[in-house]
Enzyme design. Structure first.
Site, PDB file in Angstrom:
ATOM      1  N   HIS A  42      -8.413  11.094   3.805  1.00 17.14           N
ATOM      2  CA  HIS A  42      -8.228  10.027   2.833  1.00 17.14           C
ATOM      3  C   HIS A  42      -8.458  10.600   1.446  1.00 17.14           C
ATOM      4  O   HIS A  42      -9.448  11.300   1.216  1.00 17.14           O
ATOM      5  CB  HIS A  42      -9.181   8.861   3.093  1.00 17.14           C
ATOM      6  CG  HIS A  42      -8.741   7.597   2.443  1.00 17.14           C
ATOM      7  ND1 HIS A  42      -8.857   7.402   1.071  1.00 17.14           N
ATOM      8  CD2 HIS A  42      -8.165   6.476   2.939  1.00 17.14           C
ATOM      9  CE1 HIS A  42      -8.374   6.200   0.778  1.00 17.14           C
ATOM     10  NE2 HIS A  42      -7.951   5.623   1.886  1.00 17.14           N
TER      11      HIS A  42
ATOM     12  N   ARG B 197      -0.174   9.424   9.166  1.00 18.56           N
ATOM     13  CA  ARG B 197      -0.214   7.976   9.374  1.00 18.56           C
ATOM     14  C   ARG B 197       0.143   7.207   8.107  1.00 18.56           C
ATOM     15  O   ARG B 197      -0.387   7.480   7.036  1.00 18.56           O
ATOM     16  CB  ARG B 197      -1.615   7.575   9.837  1.00 18.56           C
ATOM     17  CG  ARG B 197      -1.795   6.089  10.045  1.00 18.56           C
ATOM     18  CD  ARG B 197      -3.172   5.797  10.596  1.00 18.56           C
ATOM     19  NE  ARG B 197      -4.223   5.996   9.605  1.00 18.56           N
ATOM     20  CZ  ARG B 197      -4.677   5.053   8.795  1.00 18.56           C
ATOM     21  NH1 ARG B 197      -4.137   3.835   8.823  1.00 18.56           N
ATOM     22  NH2 ARG B 197      -5.645   5.300   7.941  1.00 18.56           N
TER      23      ARG B 197
ATOM     24  N   ARG C 267      -0.654   9.661   1.900  1.00 16.17           N
ATOM     25  CA  ARG C 267      -2.021  10.142   1.748  1.00 16.17           C
ATOM     26  C   ARG C 267      -2.152  11.659   1.774  1.00 16.17           C
ATOM     27  O   ARG C 267      -2.987  12.228   1.056  1.00 16.17           O
ATOM     28  CB  ARG C 267      -2.906   9.541   2.848  1.00 16.17           C
ATOM     29  CG  ARG C 267      -3.147   8.067   2.662  1.00 16.17           C
ATOM     30  CD  ARG C 267      -3.920   7.495   3.823  1.00 16.17           C
ATOM     31  NE  ARG C 267      -4.198   6.079   3.614  1.00 16.17           N
ATOM     32  CZ  ARG C 267      -4.791   5.307   4.506  1.00 16.17           C
ATOM     33  NH1 ARG C 267      -5.167   5.803   5.659  1.00 16.17           N
ATOM     34  NH2 ARG C 267      -5.002   4.029   4.253  1.00 16.17           N
TER      35      ARG C 267
ATOM     36  N   HIS D 111     -10.415  11.329   7.612  1.00 20.03           N
ATOM     37  CA  HIS D 111     -10.336   9.875   7.754  1.00 20.03           C
ATOM     38  C   HIS D 111      -9.755   9.428   9.084  1.00 20.03           C
ATOM     39  O   HIS D 111     -10.257   8.492   9.698  1.00 20.03           O
ATOM     40  CB  HIS D 111      -9.493   9.317   6.610  1.00 20.03           C
ATOM     41  CG  HIS D 111      -9.365   7.830   6.599  1.00 20.03           C
ATOM     42  ND1 HIS D 111     -10.456   6.985   6.547  1.00 20.03           N
ATOM     43  CD2 HIS D 111      -8.268   7.014   6.633  1.00 20.03           C
ATOM     44  CE1 HIS D 111     -10.052   5.729   6.545  1.00 20.03           C
ATOM     45  NE2 HIS D 111      -8.737   5.717   6.605  1.00 20.03           N
TER      46      HIS D 111
ATOM     47  N   GLU E 108       0.847  -1.186   0.000  1.00 21.06           N
ATOM     48  CA  GLU E 108       0.000   0.000   0.000  1.00 21.06           C
ATOM     49  C   GLU E 108       0.885   1.240   0.000  1.00 21.06           C
ATOM     50  O   GLU E 108       2.112   1.161   0.170  1.00 21.06           O
ATOM     51  CB  GLU E 108      -0.946  -0.004   1.203  1.00 21.06           C
ATOM     52  CG  GLU E 108      -2.022  -1.077   1.106  1.00 21.06           C
ATOM     53  CD  GLU E 108      -3.035  -1.015   2.232  1.00 21.06           C
ATOM     54  OE1 GLU E 108      -2.846  -0.207   3.164  1.00 21.06           O
ATOM     55  OE2 GLU E 108      -4.024  -1.777   2.181  1.00 21.06           O
TER      56      GLU E 108
END
Length: 523
Positions: free
Chosen positions: A246, A390, A293, A355, A118
């Protein structure tokens, strides 16, 4: 008369962090009471997590994972927390999720766990249960929790405030003692009664705060309850300016902002315009669509402003074979079909949405807050693991790790603790005769908070916007507190009170941090 519950450990919230702590304690013979505001206890932040959870990749190492976490966190991560997660995470995943509760993650043809990559990860190390990983984890954990004889589960119960003798004790000399927590006042919504829930130790596991923003991937209860309660009790709260947006949530006027998992881009999908032209390579030539992100979200925001468009698109059809789309993203496929979008044939309209909160209630390596006997785990806590942004799929693992760590700490300290005295804690003021709150007023106040936060404290922040946000939020809090004290208590009233206070905490942190870092961007 107000009901009284006495327990060894009170856990507020039952996502992956709260459930893990409850099971670890109960397995050791400790009596645990778990409180959740949801009627269906599965419906936590964890349940809605589509993406995966970090395990360990082929030829992976603790140092490699630590490097990826720190890079994504803009160098602001707490090294101790990064070391703990890198060291204990994979082992606890196997012990608790695989061996203890039997989560069925995706496997390869030869029976090995299927590993994917990811955004922000240097290698494939993420395990999934198709695109409903959080749901699979939560269902397995709840099955074990409900069956456990040492755990009492209270659904449709909303925590009002933490009980701290320095604030609540009938013995006024308690104000001279170190600040401590002895449980919480809890509203039993079914019966309309407030419970004094007394505990030797209390664990906050209330999840996030995304619903204080207009657009969010979070469930309804993610309104900052835990942060607001901890703040009012006097706990230290840090890093709340770091709100991760997000990049890809489904966009249609009448549709909810459900998340299109980052794993979709991990499989090769590209962010494009309506004509199918990709654009992320113009912003980040190395990582492109798999950049962290905060970068991807701001790039989408910039494209929307620059081109005066309401959204951009995800293109799966051109980059991922149709059978693989159907196999790996069945829930996303089915949900989008419900709104007339076939992700195997159509471009998927997306926009950024709030998010995840990287900050929260400060905790040490054991999950202990600055208030004695009060622990905080999961998204409501700030271990410092995420720093300023994060890394994908760290949140579920953080909840698992610190849920276990906090339980171990409590098991170590519990023998030396005495139970709080019920006689020292007053009954909740009986407000049965008070007027019920007007739902239209509460709905308007909540909408007002969401619009303020989205427009002034969102993806891009300026001094002028933050000043206006703070001024309007403070005025709203004065009115909300007055309303709170004269109107009968409901979950929605508790929620708007907590949302306003949490919004002020986030805005204050954003104002004080003049430097752009990670997902906090000052223009």
């Amino acid at each position: 008369m107000t009901e009284l519950i006495e327990t060894d450990v009170l856990i507020i919230g039952c996502g992956i962090a709260g459930c893990t702590a409850a099971l670890e304690l109960a397995d050791a013979g400790i009596s645990v009471t778990v409180v959740t505001r949801a009627k269906d206890p599965k419906k936590s932040n964890t349940y809605y997590a589509q993406g995966g959870i970090i395990y360990k990749g082929i030829n992976d190492s603790k140092a490699s994972l630590a490097e990826d976490i720190t890079r994504a966190g803009a160098g602001h991560c707490n090294p101790r927390a990064v070391d703990i997660l890198s060291e204990q995470g994979p082992e606890l995943l196997k012990k608790i999720l695989l061996d203890r509760v039997g989560v069925e993650f995706d496997c390869t043809a030869d029976g090995e766990l299927s590993l994917v990559r990811e955004g922000g990860h240097s290698i494939p190390r993420i395990v999934h249960a198709t695109d409903i990983t959080g749901r699979a984890i939560e269902i397995a954990l709840m099955r074990a929790l409900v069956a456990h004889p040492k755990i009492t589960l209270l659904t449709a119960h909303t925590a009002i405030d933490l009980l701290t003798p320095s604030h609540h004790s009938l013995n006024r000399l308690s104000i001279y003692e170190p600040r401590s927590c002895v449980g919480a006042y809890v509203l039993n919504r079914t019966e309309g009664r407030v419970i004094r829930c007394l505990a030797k130790n209390t664990i906050l596991a209330t999840g996030g705060l995304g619903k204080i923003f207009l657009r969010s991937t979070n469930p309804r209860g993610a309104r900052g309850d835990g942060i607001a309660m901890a703040y009012r009790a006097g706990a230290r709260v840090i890093n709340t300016e770091f709100i991760q947006f997000h990049p890809t949530t489904f966009y249609q006027t009448q549709a909810p902002r459900f998340l299109i998992s980052e794993a979709v881009r991990g499989e090769g999908a590209r962010l494009v315009h309506a004509n199918g032209e990709p654009f992320m390579q113009n912003y980040n030539a190395e990582w492109k669509d798999l950049a962290p992100r905060d970068i991807v979200a701001r790039c989408i925001h910039e494209e929307m402003l620059k081109n005066d468009i309401s959204n951009v698109y995800l293109d799966l059809r051109s980059y991922i074979p149709t059978p693989r789309i159907r196999e790996h993203f069945p829930n996303i496929h089915e949900t989008c079909l419900g709104y007339g979008i076939d992700i195997t044939r159509d471009l998927v309209p997306v926009v950024p949405a709030s998010h995840y909160s990287c900050g929260g209630v400060w905790v040490d390596q054991w999950g202990e807050t600055t208030i004695r006997h009060l622990y905080s785990v999961g998204e409501v806590a700030c271990t410092g693991l995420h720093g300023a942004n994060r890394l994908a799929s760290t949140s579920l693992l953080e909840g698992l790790v610190w849920g276990s760590i906090s339980a171990r700490r409590i098991l170590h300290t519990l023998p030396d603790q005495s139970a709080p005295r019920a006689a020292d804690i007053p009954l909740w003021y009986d407000n049965d005769g008070m007027e019920m709150p007007d739902p239209a007023l509460i709905s308007q106040d909540m909408s007002y908070v969401k619009h303020i936060m989205w427009n002034y404290v969102g993806l891009v922040r300026t001094s002028v916007r933050l000043k206006r946000a703070m001024r309007e939020l403070r005025n709203l809090e004065i009115e909300t507190e007055r309303f709170y004290r004269v109107i009968r208590l409901t979950d929605s009233l508790i929620g708007v009170r907590n949302a306003v206070r949490t919004a002020i905490i986030v805005t204050s942190a954003a104002w004080e941090n003049k430097r752009s870092m990670g997902c906090h961007y000052r223009k």
